[in-house]
Scaffold this motif. Structure first.
Motif, mmCIF file in Angstrom:
data_model
loop_
_atom_site.group_PDB
_atom_site.id
_atom_site.type_symbol
_atom_site.label_atom_id
_atom_site.label_comp_id
_atom_site.label_asym_id
_atom_site.label_seq_id
_atom_site.Cartn_x
_atom_site.Cartn_y
_atom_site.Cartn_z
ATOM 1 N N TYR A 7 1.004 -1.093 0.450
ATOM 2 C CA TYR A 7 -0.203 -0.140 0.208
ATOM 3 C C TYR A 7 0.722 1.124 -0.131
ATOM 4 O O TYR A 7 1.756 0.935 0.597
ATOM 5 C CB TYR A 7 -1.087 0.157 1.596
ATOM 6 C CG TYR A 7 -1.604 -1.004 1.510
ATOM 7 C CD1 TYR A 7 -2.855 -1.104 0.506
ATOM 8 C CD2 TYR A 7 -1.240 -1.978 2.309
ATOM 9 C CE1 TYR A 7 -3.681 -1.922 1.043
ATOM 10 C CE2 TYR A 7 -2.220 -3.673 2.680
ATOM 11 C CZ TYR A 7 -3.302 -3.396 2.073
ATOM 12 O OH TYR A 7 -4.163 -4.312 2.533
ATOM 13 N N LEU A 8 0.393 2.243 -0.828
ATOM 14 C CA LEU A 8 0.705 3.639 -0.451
ATOM 15 C C LEU A 8 -0.334 4.508 0.434
ATOM 16 O O LEU A 8 -1.455 3.835 0.528
ATOM 17 C CB LEU A 8 0.266 4.581 -1.576
ATOM 18 C CG LEU A 8 2.077 4.146 -2.301
ATOM 19 C CD1 LEU A 8 1.071 5.142 -3.706
ATOM 20 C CD2 LEU A 8 3.055 4.300 -1.825
ATOM 21 N N SER A 93 3.601 10.648 -6.517
ATOM 22 C CA SER A 93 3.176 9.877 -5.659
ATOM 23 C C SER A 93 3.164 7.714 -6.662
ATOM 24 O O SER A 93 3.582 7.102 -6.189
ATOM 25 C CB SER A 93 2.030 10.081 -5.376
ATOM 26 O OG SER A 93 1.967 10.828 -4.599
ATOM 27 N N ALA A 97 4.414 4.336 -6.344
ATOM 28 C CA ALA A 97 3.234 2.909 -6.379
ATOM 29 C C ALA A 97 3.884 1.787 -7.897
ATOM 30 O O ALA A 97 4.443 1.064 -7.519
ATOM 31 C CB ALA A 97 1.954 3.954 -6.406
ATOM 32 N N ALA A 105 -3.897 2.208 -2.709
ATOM 33 C CA ALA A 105 -3.039 3.391 -2.010
ATOM 34 C C ALA A 105 -4.553 3.323 -0.581
ATOM 35 O O ALA A 105 -5.998 3.954 -0.881
ATOM 36 C CB ALA A 105 -3.241 4.597 -2.936
ATOM 37 N N LEU A 107 -5.876 6.594 1.625
ATOM 38 C CA LEU A 107 -5.501 7.960 1.733
ATOM 39 C C LEU A 107 -6.874 8.886 2.533
ATOM 40 O O LEU A 107 -8.078 8.332 2.618
ATOM 41 C CB LEU A 107 -5.149 8.854 0.331
ATOM 42 C CG LEU A 107 -4.070 7.751 -0.525
ATOM 43 C CD1 LEU A 107 -4.527 8.514 -2.308
ATOM 44 C CD2 LEU A 107 -3.075 8.022 -0.759
ATOM 45 N N CYS A 114 -5.349 14.058 -2.039
ATOM 46 C CA CYS A 114 -5.559 12.780 -1.654
ATOM 47 C C CYS A 114 -7.119 12.395 -1.027
ATOM 48 O O CYS A 114 -7.303 11.245 -1.511
ATOM 49 C CB CYS A 114 -4.739 11.878 -0.256
ATOM 50 S SG CYS A 114 -3.461 12.516 0.233
ATOM 51 N N THR A 133 -5.130 11.460 -5.912
ATOM 52 C CA THR A 133 -6.523 9.800 -5.830
ATOM 53 C C THR A 133 -6.677 9.552 -7.245
ATOM 54 O O THR A 133 -7.003 8.826 -7.815
ATOM 55 C CB THR A 133 -7.686 10.403 -4.624
ATOM 56 O OG1 THR A 133 -7.145 10.295 -3.459
ATOM 57 C CG2 THR A 133 -8.873 9.296 -5.158
ATOM 58 N N LEU A 136 -4.455 8.534 -10.034
ATOM 59 C CA LEU A 136 -4.106 7.199 -8.857
ATOM 60 C C LEU A 136 -5.208 5.853 -9.821
ATOM 61 O O LEU A 136 -4.785 4.985 -10.195
ATOM 62 C CB LEU A 136 -3.815 7.064 -7.377
ATOM 63 C CG LEU A 136 -2.520 7.544 -6.864
ATOM 64 C CD1 LEU A 136 -2.793 7.010 -5.560
ATOM 65 C CD2 LEU A 136 -1.178 6.804 -7.179
ATOM 66 N N VAL A 143 -8.090 3.014 -4.757
ATOM 67 C CA VAL A 143 -7.662 4.409 -3.756
ATOM 68 C C VAL A 143 -8.852 3.520 -2.691
ATOM 69 O O VAL A 143 -9.965 4.252 -2.634
ATOM 70 C CB VAL A 143 -8.243 5.727 -3.843
ATOM 71 C CG1 VAL A 143 -7.226 6.511 -2.632
ATOM 72 C CG2 VAL A 143 -6.418 5.991 -4.815
#
Length: 146
Positions: A7-8, A93, A97, A105, A107, A114, A133, A136, A143
Motif C-alpha cells: 500500500y501507499l 506518488s 506506486a 492506496a 489516503l 488525497c 487520488t 492513481l 484508492v
C-alpha cells in the motif's frame, strides 16, 4: 525475511506531522501497516514541493480529474495558485506506486490531494476526488479513503 510493500498511505495518517497545519491525523490501522512494512507513507503535497505548514487550499471548481485535465486550478487560502505543486506531487506518488508495484492506496479524506469521494471547498465538504487520488485511479490503482 522482507515484506512486500502492498500500500501507499497518506503520511499524515501514520503520525507524520505533514498536514497543511503541521499536524497529523493518526490512524492506528494505517500506522500498523507501516510498522509491519506493508505500507509506504507519502505526502503528495510535500513531494510536490510545498512546505509544512502551508496555507490550506481548495480545488477551485470541479475535482482532481479536472485539475489533471487542465480545467481547474488549486488555490491556497492566501490566493496563490498551487496547481503545479499538486500535479508534481501526484505524479511523484504515482511513480513511487509503480516502482513498488503497489495496487492499493489508503489516503486521507477531504484533502485536495488525497481526498477520495470527498474533498473540501471553502471549508465545506463536496463530492469528488483529490488530484493524487484521481491520477492513481486513472492509472488503475485502487484508492481507499480513511
Amino acid at each position: 525475511m522482507s515484506s512486500k510493500i502492498e500500500y501507499l498511505v497518506s503520511a499524515c495518517l501514520c503520525g507524520i506531522p505533514c498536514r497543511y497545519d503541521g499536524k497529523s491525523t493518526k490512524d492506528p490501522k494505517t500506522e500498523k501497516l507501516v510498522r509491519m512494512r506493508k505500507a509506504l507513507p507519502i505526502c503528495p503535497e510535500v513531494l510536490g514541493g510545498l512546505p509544512i505548514p502551508r496555507a490550506a487550499m481548495d480545488i477551485a471548481r470541479g475535482e482532481g480529474k479536472d485539475v489533471l485535465a487542465g480545467n481547474a486550478p488549486v488555490i491556497s487560502r492566501n490566493g496563490e495558485d498551487v496547481t503545479p505543486f499538486l500535479l508534481r506531487g501526484a505524479f511523484a506518488s504515482l511513480r513511487i506506486a509503480q516502482r513498488f508495484g503497489v495496487k492499493t492506496a489508503i489516503l486521507k479524506q477531504r484533502s485536495p490531494s488525497c481526498g477520495c469521494g470527498q474533498i473540501k471547498r471553502k471549508a465545506r465538504r463536496v463530492g469528488g476526488d483529490g488530484v493524487t487520488t484521481a491520477l492513481l485511479k486513472r492509472e488503475g490503482i485502487k484508492v481507499v479513503p480513511r
